[in-house]
Design an enzyme around this catalytic site. Sequence first.
Site, PDB file in Angstrom:
ATOM      1  N   LYS A 211       2.863  11.323  -3.494  1.00 16.21           N
ATOM      2  CA  LYS A 211       1.827  10.653  -4.280  1.00 16.21           C
ATOM      3  C   LYS A 211       0.945  11.658  -5.018  1.00 16.21           C
ATOM      4  CE  LYS A 211      -1.584   6.964  -3.561  1.00 16.21           C
ATOM      5  NZ  LYS A 211      -2.137   6.114  -2.490  1.00 16.21           N
TER       6      LYS A 211
ATOM      7  N   ASP B 151     -13.311   5.140   1.092  1.00 15.65           N
ATOM      8  CA  ASP B 151     -11.869   5.144   1.391  1.00 15.65           C
ATOM      9  C   ASP B 151     -11.333   6.574   1.374  1.00 15.65           C
ATOM     10  OD1 ASP B 151      -9.145   4.851   1.490  1.00 15.65           O
ATOM     11  OD2 ASP B 151      -8.980   3.499  -0.224  1.00 15.65           O
TER      12      ASP B 151
ATOM     13  N   ASP C 128       0.877  -1.168   0.000  1.00 21.65           N
ATOM     14  CA  ASP C 128       0.000   0.000   0.000  1.00 21.65           C
ATOM     15  C   ASP C 128       0.920   1.225   0.000  1.00 21.65           C
ATOM     16  OD1 ASP C 128      -1.623   2.140   0.554  1.00 21.65           O
ATOM     17  OD2 ASP C 128      -2.417   1.361   2.437  1.00 21.65           O
TER      18      ASP C 128
ATOM     19  N   GLU D 124      -7.248   0.621  -4.423  1.00 21.56           N
ATOM     20  CA  GLU D 124      -7.244   0.526  -2.957  1.00 21.56           C
ATOM     21  C   GLU D 124      -8.574   0.030  -2.375  1.00 21.56           C
ATOM     22  OE1 GLU D 124      -5.664   4.379  -2.145  1.00 21.56           O
ATOM     23  OE2 GLU D 124      -3.685   3.759  -2.839  1.00 21.56           O
TER      24      GLU D 124
END
Lengths: 254, 605
Positions: B69, B189, B8, B167
Site C-alpha cells: 500500500k 486512525d 478494508d 477510512e
Amino acid sequence: MGLFPVPESSEPEIMEPQYQATTKSRELPMARSMCWHCQSEVTGEYLCGQCVKVQPLSKDLDYFSCFQLPRLLNIDEQQLEQTFYELSRTFHPDFYSTKDESEKAISLGNSAFLNTGYRILKDPIQRAEYLIRLEAGAVKDIRSNPPADLFEEVLELQEDLETFRQLAPNGTSSELEALRTKLQDEREGLEKRQAEMEKSLQHKFREWDQLQGDPPDLSQTREKKNTLLRGMQEILSNRTYVRNMVDDLLETTG
Amino acid sequence: MGRIVGIDLGTTNSLVAFMDQEGPHVIPGPDGQTKVPSIVGLTDNGLIVGEPAKAHLIRDPSRTIYSVKRFMGKGLDDVKDELKYFSYQLHEKNGVIRIEIGDKTYSPPQVSAMILKELKRRAEEFLKEDVSKAVITVPAYFNDSQRQATKDAGLIAGLEVLRIINEPTAASLAYGLQKKTQGLIAIYDLGGGTFDISILKLKDGIFEVLATNGDTHLGGDDFDQRLVDVMVDGILKTQGLDIGKSPDLMQTVRLEAERVKVRLSDETHTKAVIELPDGKYEKTWTREDMEALTMDLVERTLAPCRSALKDAGLHANQIDEVVLVGGNTRMPLVWRKVEELFDKKPHSELNPDEVVALGAAVQADILGGHTTDLLLLDVTPLSLGIETMGGVMSALIRRNTTIPTSAKEMFTTYVDGQTSVDIHILQGERELVKDNRSLARFQLKLPPLPAGVPRVEVNFLIDANGILHVTARDIRTGEAQSVQVKPSHGLTDDEVEGMIRDSFQFATEDIKARQIIEARNEANAIIVATEKALVRATNLINDKETESIRRILQQLGEVKEGEDHRVIRAKIAEAEKTTHHLAEVLMDATLKEALESKKLSDIIK
C-alpha cells in the site's frame, strides 16, 4: 508551460440581478420545463412527477434561491444547514449508484453545485462577496495595492520580512529575534485592524438587510444599495489584503 | 443487483465485510480469523496470499511482498527513503513503481489486486454467491493518484469499485450506526502505514466531514522499524553478526518487533527472542523503553490533528467524542497523547482492526439502496490546482471542500494561431509547483485564431470518490472537447486492461498454489484428529492396527511438505482408508451407532 488563464472567468456563472429577496420559494428553477427523460412537464420539483427521474438544476440558479434564502447578509444558519442536508439527501450520488448514467451525471452536477453554494453561503465574508457579485455584477477585485492608509506601514513591513527571510536560515541571532518581536507586534496590529474592518462590515451587512424592506423599484433605494455595495466591496478587498499580510507574517515568523 | 461488499485494504492486514438486516459483519476465513495479512508470496507453484504468505516471508523474503500500500500511486523517488525497509527489488516504469519478484514484474495495483481477489474469494465462499461489486477504503489523506491506483487494483481483481471511501469516515459510519451518536467527533486512525485524522459533525443521520488531515508516511510499520533498528544493532554488538545483509533474518526480526509492540500494549515488559544461525539473541523490552523510542512518532500525529481542528474552525475541547481506529491505537502511549490533546478520554468500543471494514459494508449498503437514512458527506483532503507562469500553483479547489465539487477555468492563447496549451494538474498545499504532487498533464486543443480569441472552458470535477475528472468545452462553439489526461504516477487504461487479462492467466497458476495449501491444511487436520483418536481408542484396537496407523500418519507428515498436491491427496485418501476401522470402532464405542460413511476427521474434532 504556455499557460494563460483568463483571470475573471473562474467565477461561477451568475444570473442577472433579480429582486425576489423576500419571497421564500419552495421551488427550484430547473434547467428546462420538460423532463429530460419522459418529456412531461416539470413544475419546479427536483424529481419529475411522472417518471421520478432527477432533473438538472438550472444554470441560472443562484445560491440564495437554491437554498431558499432571501438575499440577506445575516442569514438563518440553522435553516441553511437544514436545507443543505435535505437537498443532499435528494441529490447526493450515493443515492444514484443503481441508476442509469444520465441520472448519475445529473446527481453529480447538482451535488457539486449544492456543495459549492453551501460553502459560500456558510461563510459571512464569502457570502458577502458573492452577493456583491450577484447584485452589482462586479468582478471580484483582489487588491494588489495596499489600502491608502496602510501604504507606508506595509512598505516597511515588506522590507523587514525580506530581511527576516534572509537572516532566518543562519540560525538565531539577537538581530533576528528583535525583528521577530517587531514583526509579531506588527501582525497583532494588522489583526486588530482586520477585526475592525469585520466589525464595520457587520454594520454594513445590517444596513443592507434593512434596505431589503424598501420598495426595490425606487431610484432612491437603488442608489442606496449601490453605495452600500461599493462600500462593502472596498472594505472586503482591504480586508483580503490585510489578511494575506497576516498569513504571510504567520508563516514567516511563526 | 448482487451483494456489494465492503473492503478494508490495509497496509498490514485486509478485511472484507457485508451487511444484512442485523447490521454489518466482518467475514471470517476458514480458520475463523477476520484479518488477512496483506502479504503476497511467489512460490514455484504460483502465488499465495495472506497467512500462508506470512510464513513464506521468512522462507523466501525476496519473493514475498508486504506493505505494498505504501507504493500505491507513487514513483520510485517518492519512496527512496524507505527502500531499506523492503527485501524485494523495485524499479520504475512510466512514473509507476514496479516490483520484481523472481523473473516477473508487478505494479502495486496488481499486487493489491491479488489481496483483493483473496478477499473476494473468501466472501464468495462465505456468502455462497458471486461477489463482483465492492466499496474499498483508503486513507483520507490519499491523493488522487493513490485513489486511482486503488480503483485500478479493484478492476484488475475483477471487482467493480462502486466507491472509494475514506477510512476514518468509514469508521464513523460504523460507530454512528452502533451508538446513534450526535455532535462533533474526531476519528484518530493510526494504521499500518498511514495516519489520518478526521473531524465530523453527526446530525440526524448525516455524517458531514468538516476537515481531514494526515500523514501517508507514518504508521505502525514505523514503530516496528524503531524496535528493529535497536535489535539489529544489538545483534551486531553481542553476536558480531550484521543481519542487514540477510533478508530472511531481517524478516524474523521484523516479525518479532511487531510481536513485542503488540505485547507491550497489554504488558509492561516482554522478551524478544531471535534464533540466529549460531545461537540466539534475547532482549527484554519494557513499555518505557518502547515509549521513549517512539514518542516522536506519536507526537508527529498531533500536528495534523491541530491543523484539522483549525480548518474545521474548532477548539480541541469542543469535540464531543474521540474515537480511536487502527490496531496501533492499542498502544497506551497513543491513548495518553490523544487524551492530552483533546482533554477527553478517547474510546474504541468497536474492534479497532475491524471498524473500517464494518463501515465500508454500511456504505456498500447505502449504495445498494438498502440503507437510506444515513448519508456521508466527505471532503477532498488536498487542494487541487494548476501550474501557472513562474512555476506557481494556482489553487482551484481548496482542501476540505465537500465532494463532489467542481471548478471551472477559462483558457485562451497568447500567440496568434496557437493551437494548444499544456495544462499541468497539481495537488498539495504549497505555493511552488515543485513542492506539490504532480497529478497529471494534458494538452488542450484550441482553434487556430488570433491571440486571446479562443475561449475554452475546462471543468475540473472531483467526484464522490475524491477522484478528478477533467472535461473541456469550446465556449464559442459550445462543443465539448475530449481531454486525454496523462497521469503522472498512474497506470494508463491500456496498462490496466493488460493487467486484467494477465490476472486471468495468473489465476490458473495460482490454483496450483491454493491446492497445495488446502491439501496441507487437510493433512494437518487429519494428523491431529487421528492422534487424538488413538489416545481415546487405546483399548479398542490392537497393536498391529495402531502400528499401521502411526506409520501412515508419519508418511502423511512427510508427504505434506512436498509441492505436489496430488501426492498429498493420494496419501490423505490412503490415511482415511487405514483409519476407517478406527473411526468405526470409536463411533460404536462412544455413540453406539454405525456411521460407516463418515470419515474419522468428521467424528473427532
